[in-house]
Scaffold this active site. Structure first.
Site, PDB file in Angstrom:
ATOM      1  N   HIS A 104       0.836  -1.204   0.000  1.00  0.00           N
ATOM      2  CA  HIS A 104       0.000   0.000   0.000  1.00  0.00           C
ATOM      3  C   HIS A 104       0.875   1.260   0.000  1.00  0.00           C
ATOM      4  O   HIS A 104       2.067   1.202  -0.266  1.00  0.00           O
ATOM      5  CB  HIS A 104      -0.994  -0.037   1.154  1.00  0.00           C
ATOM      6  CG  HIS A 104      -1.693  -1.370   1.273  1.00  0.00           C
ATOM      7  ND1 HIS A 104      -2.642  -1.793   0.360  1.00  0.00           N
ATOM      8  CD2 HIS A 104      -1.531  -2.392   2.146  1.00  0.00           C
ATOM      9  CE1 HIS A 104      -3.044  -3.019   0.687  1.00  0.00           C
ATOM     10  NE2 HIS A 104      -2.383  -3.399   1.763  1.00  0.00           N
ATOM     11  N   HIS A 196       3.318  -6.784   4.517  1.00  0.00           N
ATOM     12  CA  HIS A 196       1.947  -6.406   4.833  1.00  0.00           C
ATOM     13  C   HIS A 196       1.640  -6.688   6.292  1.00  0.00           C
ATOM     14  O   HIS A 196       2.418  -7.301   7.017  1.00  0.00           O
ATOM     15  CB  HIS A 196       0.958  -7.197   3.963  1.00  0.00           C
ATOM     16  CG  HIS A 196       0.937  -6.790   2.528  1.00  0.00           C
ATOM     17  ND1 HIS A 196      -0.042  -5.981   1.985  1.00  0.00           N
ATOM     18  CD2 HIS A 196       1.784  -7.075   1.514  1.00  0.00           C
ATOM     19  CE1 HIS A 196       0.189  -5.790   0.713  1.00  0.00           C
ATOM     20  NE2 HIS A 196       1.303  -6.442   0.391  1.00  0.00           N
ATOM     21  N   GLU A 278       2.317 -11.424   5.835  1.00  0.00           N
ATOM     22  CA  GLU A 278       1.380 -10.712   6.704  1.00  0.00           C
ATOM     23  C   GLU A 278       1.945 -10.858   8.111  1.00  0.00           C
ATOM     24  O   GLU A 278       1.875 -11.922   8.720  1.00  0.00           O
ATOM     25  CB  GLU A 278      -0.020 -11.333   6.609  1.00  0.00           C
ATOM     26  CG  GLU A 278      -0.630 -11.325   5.218  1.00  0.00           C
ATOM     27  CD  GLU A 278      -1.271  -9.984   4.841  1.00  0.00           C
ATOM     28  OE1 GLU A 278      -1.211  -9.047   5.665  1.00  0.00           O
ATOM     29  OE2 GLU A 278      -1.814  -9.891   3.725  1.00  0.00           O
TER      30      GLU A 278
END
Length: 314
Positions: A104, A196, A278
């Site tokens: 992002h 992430h 993650e």
């Protein structure tokens, strides 16, 4: 949060690792990563250091973002990827190129039209990017991923690696998921890791590493990277356990800390070994306390760096 911020689709049982007991999982991961008790000077897991980064103001969740009316298009003239220009020391990773992809972008929230534009992911079309998730206190995933990625760059460069970041807070939004893959491909990276943090329900805890599935269709063909990407992912998972003390996810991967997906453009379009990690669940209070802690983020970066180093020097 995941590349597209949507739940993973149902996949064949063959695409998943079978569940195993928690203790056996940790032992297996450590063995795969050349041993949890050997090699490298890592920060030891323990009480986290005070957080030196104040939380960002709360913002809308990724699921709350909606494209405004009117046409939208992804970035067509991307800025160059961020690359360190300083002289690198000689080390075990000299001559190797690593691409780090901070998931992002903090600016995505101000560019919903652009990031909601559809791009080709090889097997279909998806949004250019998403805003990512955030903790209840407003600490954004995009801030977390950029901080860990910068720490990771420093560690890898100290070992002699050339490190390229897909973005370094140096562009207004994105890059889109297809460009993120293209940056790694163009660099002919020896390894690519997309950093992430997840946005699952409270009570869901732990980290997991996402591996590319065997995909062939459109512009996607992962046949040459599935096996090396799994090796990379297993080594990162094993080192991450040791460095952070975190357990593999209790809600994805059946206790293995590994998940295979075929719906992520960043993996589908990659032609070089690539995984996502993650690092934890931002929506769980206990995981959030780790993710917002400066000392824990340093240990997370160290675990990822050791996993990459183990893979590149195997």
């Amino acid at each position: 949060m995941r590349d597209d911020d949507s739940p993973p689709p149902a996949s064949p049982a063959s695409a998943r690792r079978r569940p195993v007991a928690g203790a056996a999982v940790l032992a297996a991961l450590c063995l795969t990563a050349a041993g949890c008790g050997s090699g490298g000077a890592l920060p030891q897991a323990g009480p986290p250091a005070p957080d030196s980064t104040s939380p960002a103001p709360p913002g809308p969740s990724a699921s709350a973002s909606r494209p405004p009316s009117g046409p939208a298009s992804p970035s067509t003239a991307p800025l160059p990827s961020a690359t360190s220009a300083k002289a690198l020391p000689k080390g075990p990773l000299t001559g190797r190129t690593v691409v780090i992809d901070p998931g992002h972008n903090p600016g995505n929230r101000e560019h919903t039209r652009e990031i909601n534009a559809q791009v080709d992911i090889g097997t279909g079309r998806k949004e250019c990017d998403t805003t990512g998730t955030a903790t209840d206190s407003g600490y954004a995933e995009a801030r977390f991923t950029l901080d860990v990625s910068r720490k990771l760059r420093t560690l890898l460069e100290a070992e002699g690696a050339k490190v390229v970041l897909t973005q370094d807070g140096d562009r207004p939004f994105g890059p889109c998921v297809d460009e993120r893959a293209r940056i790694g491909n163009t660099a002919r990276a020896d390894a690519v890791v997309s950093v992430h943090a997840d946005g699952s329900a409270a009570g869901n805890r732990g980290f997991h590493v996402i591996l590319p599935a065997a995909v062939s269709g459109g512009g996607a063909d992962t046949s040459k990277i599935v096996v090396p990407s799994r090796d990379l992912g297993e080594r990162i998972a094993g080192k991450f356990v040791r460095a952070t003390g975190s357990a593999p996810s209790n809600y994805i991967g059946g206790g293995t800390g590994l998940d295979t997906r075929n719906d992520l453009g960043g993996l589908n379009l990659s032609t070089v070994p690539k995984v996502f990690i993650e690092c934890g669940n931002m929506r769980d209070p206990k995981d959030a306390a780790l993710l917002t802690n400066e000392g824990w983020r340093q240990r997370a970066a160290a675990g990822i760096a050791e996993g990459i180093g183990s893979y590149l020097t195997r």
